[in-house]
Design an enzyme around this catalytic site. Sequence first.
Site, PDB file in Angstrom:
ATOM      1  N   CYS A 148     -32.000  -3.960   9.084  1.00  0.00           N
ATOM      2  CA  CYS A 148     -32.885  -4.249   8.083  1.00  0.00           C
ATOM      3  C   CYS A 148     -32.847  -5.338   7.258  1.00  0.00           C
ATOM      4  O   CYS A 148     -31.824  -5.955   6.983  1.00  0.00           O
ATOM      5  CB  CYS A 148     -32.964  -3.093   7.315  1.00  0.00           C
ATOM      6  N   ARG A 171     -32.876 -10.571  12.403  1.00  0.00           N
ATOM      7  CA  ARG A 171     -31.999  -9.528  12.175  1.00  0.00           C
ATOM      8  C   ARG A 171     -32.056  -8.472  12.999  1.00  0.00           C
ATOM      9  O   ARG A 171     -31.153  -7.875  13.094  1.00  0.00           O
ATOM     10  CB  ARG A 171     -31.929  -9.130  10.770  1.00  0.00           C
ATOM     11  N   TRP A 214     -34.883  -1.385  10.940  1.00  0.00           N
ATOM     12  CA  TRP A 214     -34.047  -1.076  12.190  1.00  0.00           C
ATOM     13  C   TRP A 214     -33.836   0.355  12.121  1.00  0.00           C
ATOM     14  O   TRP A 214     -32.957   0.833  11.162  1.00  0.00           O
ATOM     15  CB  TRP A 214     -32.731  -2.133  12.219  1.00  0.00           C
ATOM     16  N   ASN A 228     -31.794  -1.100   2.453  1.00  0.00           N
ATOM     17  CA  ASN A 228     -31.130  -1.411   3.561  1.00  0.00           C
ATOM     18  C   ASN A 228     -29.755  -0.442   3.334  1.00  0.00           C
ATOM     19  O   ASN A 228     -29.096  -0.186   2.390  1.00  0.00           O
ATOM     20  CB  ASN A 228     -30.505  -2.767   3.659  1.00  0.00           C
ATOM     21  N   GLY A 229     -28.961   0.225   4.544  1.00  0.00           N
ATOM     22  CA  GLY A 229     -28.024   1.101   4.330  1.00  0.00           C
ATOM     23  C   GLY A 229     -28.466   2.451   4.832  1.00  0.00           C
ATOM     24  O   GLY A 229     -29.296   2.800   5.567  1.00  0.00           O
ATOM     25  N   GLU A 235     -17.182 -12.604  27.221  1.00  0.00           N
ATOM     26  CA  GLU A 235     -18.397 -13.012  26.472  1.00  0.00           C
ATOM     27  C   GLU A 235     -19.588 -13.238  27.273  1.00  0.00           C
ATOM     28  O   GLU A 235     -20.764 -13.283  27.004  1.00  0.00           O
ATOM     29  CB  GLU A 235     -17.762 -14.272  25.735  1.00  0.00           C
ATOM     30  N   LYS A 281     -23.173 -11.765  26.780  1.00  0.00           N
ATOM     31  CA  LYS A 281     -24.193 -12.341  26.537  1.00  0.00           C
ATOM     32  C   LYS A 281     -25.300 -12.041  27.521  1.00  0.00           C
ATOM     33  O   LYS A 281     -26.604 -11.985  27.129  1.00  0.00           O
ATOM     34  CB  LYS A 281     -23.703 -13.779  26.883  1.00  0.00           C
ATOM     35  N   GLU A 321     -26.859  -8.384  26.947  1.00  0.00           N
ATOM     36  CA  GLU A 321     -27.735  -8.286  25.658  1.00  0.00           C
ATOM     37  C   GLU A 321     -28.921  -8.834  25.626  1.00  0.00           C
ATOM     38  O   GLU A 321     -29.847  -8.487  24.864  1.00  0.00           O
ATOM     39  CB  GLU A 321     -26.869  -8.605  24.293  1.00  0.00           C
ATOM     40  N   HIS A 377      -8.437  -3.058  40.399  1.00  0.00           N
ATOM     41  CA  HIS A 377      -8.197  -1.678  40.009  1.00  0.00           C
ATOM     42  C   HIS A 377      -9.020  -1.080  39.890  1.00  0.00           C
ATOM     43  O   HIS A 377      -9.199  -0.021  38.908  1.00  0.00           O
ATOM     44  CB  HIS A 377      -7.121  -2.034  38.631  1.00  0.00           C
ATOM     45  N   LYS A 389     -28.927  -8.915  14.290  1.00  0.00           N
ATOM     46  CA  LYS A 389     -27.964  -9.937  13.948  1.00  0.00           C
ATOM     47  C   LYS A 389     -26.726  -9.653  13.318  1.00  0.00           C
ATOM     48  O   LYS A 389     -25.787  -9.879  13.707  1.00  0.00           O
ATOM     49  CB  LYS A 389     -28.847 -11.196  13.130  1.00  0.00           C
TER      50      LYS A 389
HETATM   51  O1  M6R Z   1     -21.372 -11.275  12.405  1.00  0.00           O
HETATM   52  P1  M6R Z   1     -20.264 -11.113  13.260  1.00  0.00           P
HETATM   53  O2  M6R Z   1     -19.723 -12.184  14.009  1.00  0.00           O
HETATM   54  O3  M6R Z   1     -19.297 -10.075  12.702  1.00  0.00           O
HETATM   55  O4  M6R Z   1     -20.870  -9.953  14.309  1.00  0.00           O
HETATM   56  C1  M6R Z   1     -20.031  -9.443  15.024  1.00  0.00           C
HETATM   57  C2  M6R Z   1     -21.290  -8.786  16.451  1.00  0.00           C
HETATM   58  O5  M6R Z   1     -22.111  -7.932  15.736  1.00  0.00           O
HETATM   59  C3  M6R Z   1     -21.862  -9.938  17.172  1.00  0.00           C
HETATM   60  O6  M6R Z   1     -21.147 -11.143  17.579  1.00  0.00           O
HETATM   61  C4  M6R Z   1     -22.820  -9.460  18.150  1.00  0.00           C
HETATM   62  O7  M6R Z   1     -21.823  -8.777  19.200  1.00  0.00           O
HETATM   63  C5  M6R Z   1     -23.697 -10.476  18.634  1.00  0.00           C
HETATM   64  N1  M6R Z   1     -25.037  -9.737  19.229  1.00  0.00           N
HETATM   65  C6  M6R Z   1     -23.098 -10.952  20.065  1.00  0.00           C
HETATM   66  O8  M6R Z   1     -24.036 -11.950  20.605  1.00  0.00           O
END
Ligand code: M6R
Length: 609
Positions: free
Chosen positions: A2, A27, A75, A101-102, A482, A486, A489, A505, A604
């Site tokens: 949020c 976010r 969110w 938020n929270g 990674e 990517k 997501e 395996h 984010k």
């Molecule tokens: O702000 P941070 O680097 O701690 O965030 C960690 C993850 O939430 C962040 O990398 C998330 O996996 C991204 N969506 C990756 O693209």
Amino acid sequence: MCGIVGYVGAKAPIPILVEGLKRLEYRGYDSSGVATMNGEGKVFVHKRAGRIRDLEHSMPGECPKANVGLAHTRWATHGEPNDANSHPHLSHDEKIAVVHNGIVENHSSLRTMLMGEGVAFRSDTDTEVIPHLIARFYEGDLETAVKRALHLIQGTYGIVAMHSEEPDKLVVARNGSPIVLGVGDSEMFVASDAPALVAHTKQVVYLEDGEIAVLSPEGFRTTDLSDRTIQKDVNELDWEIEEIERGDFEHFMLKEIHEQPLSIDRGLRGRAMSDFGDAKLGGLNLDRRAFFDIKRVCLIACGTSLHAAMAASYLIEELARIPCAVEIASELRYRNPIVDANTLYFAVSQSGETADTLAAMREVRRKGGIVLGVVNVVGSTIARESDGGMYIRSGPEIAVASTKAFTSQLLALTLFALKIGRMRDLSSTAGKQLIHALNELPDQITTVLDQSDSVKEIAHSILDASYVLFLGRGGNYATALEGALKLKEVSYIQCEGFAAAEMKHGPIALIGDGTPVIFLCPRDHLRDKTLSNMEEVKARKGRIIAVCNPGDERVMALADAYIEVPETHNLLTPFLTVIPLQLIAYHAALALGLDVDKPRNLAKSVTVE
Ligand code: M6R
């Protein structure tokens, strides 16, 4: 997660609030809303499920003029994303509006208590108990009522509240959810994140947990829940407005991928000491003795930051010859970790606000460990609470999918590995070779970015795949993870990353005619091993896409398609192999017509567990 924006001052609040919400779109959210005064001494609220443009388009023609307002992007956690569950929430007498938020952990007992007192709830959210509680305690002073309400609340919050009878005031509180105040000229702003403020002011104040601020056009004052006054420093934000805008790029993700030559250059400047083959890292706060006492390094992170940490662990072990563990923050925090004085811990986080990373860091510190931050956002909670650290200097990262932070985090940790290595067994020649290679990275990344069109073709070739496998070894195992993160997501294509040798395996069972398998295969000491894995895929009619070095004919002969990345130091290959994977994810999502910068369900900065 949020987002919060608030304003008090002489300007019309709604345009400021809506513009602020747009700056926080990255976010992740599923509904949004604003509250201000309606000009007749009553609170005006407008909220909608969906995008901020839905909120804007449905707004009544003439918006009320007032001196105060608050806004929110939600969110969903408790209750589905619909209009009623969107924030702001009102007290039952409709005089108090709150954004939050929270998570209010004891919301259900509070709801039962309030309902027993005759309060009717309008939403399924945990948040709605807050305005009702504030109303319960209100006796003409919002600040006091907020404090009394917060004494009953368990959980995390960043909240902003306003009352129709105090039309020049916002009351703000923080416990576990970031809040930053913006100090203007006869006006005050508040937000969950600095990008919402940059267009208005660079003078900011970071609230700490347990702090309450009262904002008015004249300024702000801060206390704790027991009314003790707290003096706060005003900090200067170092972000420029252009940095948080897309410029000529179609999406933030593409802009940020393309910023990597610059961000790497910025990360090296003043830190890489070519003449000595060493690194200068100012903020670590460790004396020479402490450096010598380090027997083990532990990197704590989530998501992309975790992958950057994994890639860095190979460098730390190789350059410094110190064992390096990588810990998933959410696992570490609940494991009663064994913390020892000779382990140096790093909390690696782009945002510096990730709840799990922050909690793991606090747990390690509580047990006496030293935790350094590897953080992008200056002034973020991890940056403030850690014992020292390194800013990664990648500049604001707006797209939900993290890209430039990966390479900048890896760079910061590489420089740490170099520094500690040089204090131990690493020769100046080896150090200089590494720095020479680091200095070449910006141009080499540009070379990879220049191949965007051929990478796009490859991305288009996997759009129909039901499964994509990413394989790599060593530091490129982390790159494979990674690359898969990517792609999934932003394109929602089912995929996973594995250490190449692990394929046999398990994942090999999924490889059939045409299954795309993306190999990271630079010409390093592991290449021949990876080539064997390629043969195994070939034998099962998988479709091999290789990221390799120029002129590597053995790889090219096996691959159905390949992307060339320039040769670099053996330990630095992940800096280059990750770039085409970021581009593949971007182009795949774009071709599938998806919202690249705001993928579904993601946020984010993950500030709740
Ligand atoms: O702000 P941070 O680097 O701690 O965030 C960690 C993850 O939430 C962040 O990398 C998330 O996996 C991204 N969506 C990756 O693209």
